[in-house]
Write an enzyme that holds these catalytic residues in place. Sequence first.
Site, PDB file in Angstrom:
ATOM      1  N   ARG A  65     -10.879 -24.041  13.128  1.00  0.00           N
ATOM      2  CA  ARG A  65     -10.262 -25.369  13.155  1.00  0.00           C
ATOM      3  C   ARG A  65      -8.915 -25.274  12.448  1.00  0.00           C
ATOM      4  O   ARG A  65      -8.758 -24.527  11.485  1.00  0.00           O
ATOM      5  CB  ARG A  65     -11.158 -26.447  12.542  1.00  0.00           C
ATOM      6  N   CYS A  81      -6.246 -39.486  -4.720  1.00  0.00           N
ATOM      7  CA  CYS A  81      -5.580 -39.992  -5.918  1.00  0.00           C
ATOM      8  C   CYS A  81      -4.083 -39.822  -5.689  1.00  0.00           C
ATOM      9  O   CYS A  81      -3.640 -38.739  -5.311  1.00  0.00           O
ATOM     10  CB  CYS A  81      -6.018 -39.212  -7.155  1.00  0.00           C
ATOM     11  N   GLU A 110       9.976 -40.239 -12.398  1.00  0.00           N
ATOM     12  CA  GLU A 110      10.457 -39.944 -11.049  1.00  0.00           C
ATOM     13  C   GLU A 110      11.144 -38.590 -10.895  1.00  0.00           C
ATOM     14  O   GLU A 110      10.985 -37.934  -9.859  1.00  0.00           O
ATOM     15  CB  GLU A 110      11.413 -41.058 -10.594  1.00  0.00           C
TER      16      GLU A 110
END
Length: 1367
Positions: free
Chosen positions: A447, A174, A1295
Amino acid sequence: MGGQRVIEETEESMKSKTSLVFAINGERFELELSSLDPSTTLIDFLRNKTPFKSVKLGCGEGGCGACVVLLSKYDPLLEKVDDFTVSSCLTLLCSIDGCSITTSEGLGNSRAGFHAVHERIAGFHATQCGFCTPGMSVSMFSALLNADKSSPPRSGYSNLTAAEAEKAVAGNLCRCTGYRPLVDACKSFSADVDIEDLGFNSFCKKGENRDDVLGRLPCYDHTSSQVICTFPEFLKNEIKIDMSLDPRKYRWSRPVSASELQGLLEVENGLAVKLVAGNTSTGYYKEEKQRKYDRFFDIRRIPELTVVRRGDKGIELGAAVTISKAIEALREKEDVSMLAKLASHMEKIASRFVRNTGTIGGNIVMAQRKQFPSDLTTILVAARATVKIMSVGSGQEQFTLEEFLQQPPLEAKSVLLSVEIPSWRPVTKKKNGSSSPDTRLLFETYRAAPRPLGNALAFLNAAFSAEVSLSEASDSIFVHDCLLAFGAYGTKHAHRARKVEDFLTGKVITDEVLMEAIGLLKDEIVPDKGTSNAGYRSSLAVTFLFEFFGSLTQTNAKTTNGWLNGGCKEIESLKPEAMLSSAQQIVENQEYSPVGKGIVKSGACLQASGEAVYVDDIPSPENCLYGAFIYSTMPLARIKGIRFKENRVPEGVLGIITYKDIPKDGQNVGTKGFFTPDLLFAEDITLCVGQIIGLLVAESQKLADVATNLVVIDYDTEDLEPPILTVEEAVQKSSFFSVPPPLRGKPVGDITKGMAEAEHKILGSKISFGSQYFFYMETQTALAVPDEDNCMVVYSSTQAPEFVHRTIAGCLGVPEHNVRVITRRVGGGFGGKVMKSMPVAAACALAASKMQRPVRTYMNRKTDMITTGGRHPMKVTYSVGFKANGKITALDIEVLLDAGISEDVSPLMPSGIQGALMKYDWGALSFDVKVCKTNTVSRTAVRAPGDVQGSYIGEAIIEKVASYLSADVDEIRKVNLHTYESLGLFHNAKAGESPEYTLPLLWDKLAEFSGFNQRRKVVEEFNASNKWRKRGISRVPAVYGVSMRLTPGRVSVLSDGSVVVEVPGIEIGQGLWTKVKQMAAYSLGLIQCGTTSDELLEKIRVIQADTLSLVQGSVTGGSTSSEASSEAVRICCDGLVKRLLPVNAALVEQTGGPVTWETLISQAYQQSINMAVSSTYLPDMSTGAYLNYGVAASEVEVNVLTGETTVLRTDIIYDCGKSLNPAVDLGQIEGAFVQGLGFFMLEEYLMNSDGLIVTDSTWTYKIPTVDTIPRQFNVEIINSGHHKNRVLSSKASGEPPLLLASSVHCAVRAAVKEAKRQILTWSSNQQGIDLSFDLPVPATMPVVKEFCGLDVVEKYLEWKIQQRMNI
């Protein structure tokens, strides 16, 4: 008659074998095999042949989760239904024969009622653009369904734990929400969660009675899954019939034994055959999708390939066993820790919906044939696994997995049957022959990957086993035997470090032995030439070896806890604690109700159920054609010709549209925006890699996409200058775009005087930034439909319909009134749907005009990533002067901005960079930006364009000054914050009035809100007591200037009292429609009739943008479109209220009481009052521009050995003024911050030497996921009082919060600095370590590890050995 009946029954039986039968959302589908292409995917069928459009195409690689559906299988013998999620973009349609599919609409919808999952997603404000939400809904539902199968949960709850809820959406991407509300929506079903501890939602207010809250929660009853009926009864009856298929008749068949499969493979000489189980390999090897296969053999019904057999000798897993089923099988033997560790590692392979169909055999064969960087092969080699192979002519053979990997690629007619993991048998025996009781097996897997929970390839994986015992004589650990396997580090296959194994076997583990083993390891584990981050991968091998053996050395053996655990990590608990938590402090303002309330986003449930319509969901008109873009692969070259491979036009292709097809009155124009128009198609010369050359038109999107790969472009570079590919080359050749004077950087104060006043100077320091891709979930898309009289209707996924409109009219050479552009909603924009949407729509319109048929396109993710450009890369050089107390007196800064081949919005960038940079008082500022023209794809606006880089430049300078002075960086920040006077000097009118400057208040409030100062001490203590994990904490401010624009609006009241609102602002996920509805309800409510504003809210609908209905629409961007659209609507409503007030007064006088809204409107209609008002909001100098403020503190923990960063906590305080909708603004703040986190920490948008984007897929480009966001994420939205020049005192939120993500990067730098400090104490030569370093952006794992020291383990061991020698 009896004989006739037998014949009929036989024929009926044969008929059942000629078709596929399956169910979708309870509806029966039957397809004739003879007419079916076996390469058709489930998503192709769902989107093109059914009404179920909730399934979205986000990547086509199984990497994003947008296309997830629930697949249900029925076992008639056990009478059991198995439900699991699958990626429909990878699943072949033929493989769902006899299965049932449930999509998000199948869970619930607007007609039958929404499912509790949909309603809780809406109520937790967990959807923004909504494109990914249906996939999220299905992932959540699947988790609930499977958690509640074993035992019935408490009423209203699920057995799903909070930790499992967090993992439920771990593989779903998302870009909008930042994930936190999605996880909270899923956690709300868990019985082990108190809803009060979850984030802001519409069900619960703090301190409310628990029963009241539960009463408001959308009811969840686990038995409702039976109502949904994931597997309908009619299908159970049908699958009991023998469904074997005649392989001679059809391209798709299902052998039922290994011998039958072997026979088929022997017969199919010269034919291309594909063995199908999960088909997930096509997500990585995408060319497989385009390869033509003659035969498909579904191998999932072959007993030898689906076996799960446990015995004393070990466990055997058939090759067609899925990774998810293998994990279950390995976990059944809880007493065997090695198997549990293998299972835990497997959980990090891909994502759940890929593991559910991807098989262990498929993974191993990909690694063997194609060198896929597999985790599975590495861990199984360490487990000493063997494989069984069936070959034509050789029968069945058994090999160790290690041997198998080293053999030539497995032949097409050979089949991997099964894998066997042997039980461990100690190699060490006592003198009398019995096993040594003190011998222990140590086994561990490792990993290192960009995402902790998987869904990312590893930089390196490893698995080690060692048989060890405690040597009583020396209190040390003796190694009897060991196996060390490494993989995914840039070599062909998993590799055993045999020299190291041989060296360690028979030795006591000491620091000196370990040091020598590391030396051997570095010679043995060497990435192939050309492997990215080769040094980092090699250092990880050393790290993992050290982690395994480090605590077994002589100096540690005595203190090792029971020594048995050794260097191994504890086995992870099967029920881990939930990790994510959050707190929000939000003031809901009642003054302008319903404005100021955190109401649920408009259309949220429609988005969750998948009923919200995006451009590609619009049904294709009759005779529709499909386009796919052909782009240049050369940076500067003459186009000599365009042809197809083998000079044969592929099936279904109608032609290629180029600049030569533009009408004589039209122009070759692809963008008409802010500055110089850009080309639609390259003409004789292509100017950069990724420039669009043509649009290939075919009868389907699949045929168009496949055919573009068969296009050959003949290039010629003779007599052409070499391309300009860097900003340095652009400077050298004076290749610049001019910037209009008002947009250029402006000096502040006297730089010469400021430098003269400085007591210290740092000269010529450098910073550089890479790019960032938008990663909207919906790629670029458009549909163009020719209309009468040479008109064109275009449906475009755009943030700028008006600009798209102008571009199309210019390209076609028609008056603008011949073009109509419609945009309902956009599946994510982030600036990428402003300029970059225009050529997509224009190309479709041009093709539709030429062919006089509708033409649509949906760009594949790779083409989108290569052609759209992304954020501007830049290189910065600065000189700064400052006092001894850290107060900066002067800053001289030069920026080289890589604009690419065309202007796009690049001339706007300097003002953005400087505006955000000026959050600090620099004393005097000299600022110069050169906008460089290079032969690379044109860059464009990406959320917070220029501002995010400018803000970070400020932080980098502050950090540099603090390092120079050896001062506390937080103090240096504080001393350079603006006073109101200096703010006015730097920002002029944007600074507003003194009370509006809230940053100093936020700065102090955050320290209190987050416990910042106390936590700094805790961080210091942690760092003092931890060698391999270091923490950092950082607090940063953000100042973000925005500007309002002219914005029209229209409000119409229909005869029944329902209200239609039109605004030019596009709903891209930012809640614009919601805020506009609230504003309309408040404004119309001022009439004070008998219907309240809150009741009016339900009567209002905001409709899609239509460029012929509302003109002068400009652009949705810059964070102010919601408030500007709201203000335009308020003005319109004021006009309506003025017309209605006399009517209302007369009715009140007539009736003697309040009048309902419906009565009022009915009377107005009778009096022929105009019930539609159009108006325009035009800001003036005092209202048109202002500053936004926020502060964030982030705390991180860095793993010094791997470079992995965990964001432990982020606290944000943000000034929204009086928020129009705090729930929407909270979502914007969190989503923007997480997107910024991607820019600063994860996302590498890389080019090769020709300028071609090479990180062009979900495999190579990593945006944040659930497991990379802050573990604790706290946000406070402050209500900063009245701002008379704002829209109802509100401020922007879309923003500005993105800039605050630099707090994470600064905290990482602080942690790395602590790691470097520690290394200094281990080093006799302290010259090579720089504590005033600049940490690159993004600070990925390899970057962080490199700055901590690739040789940190060796340095530590050397120091340790030296210390002992000195004693």
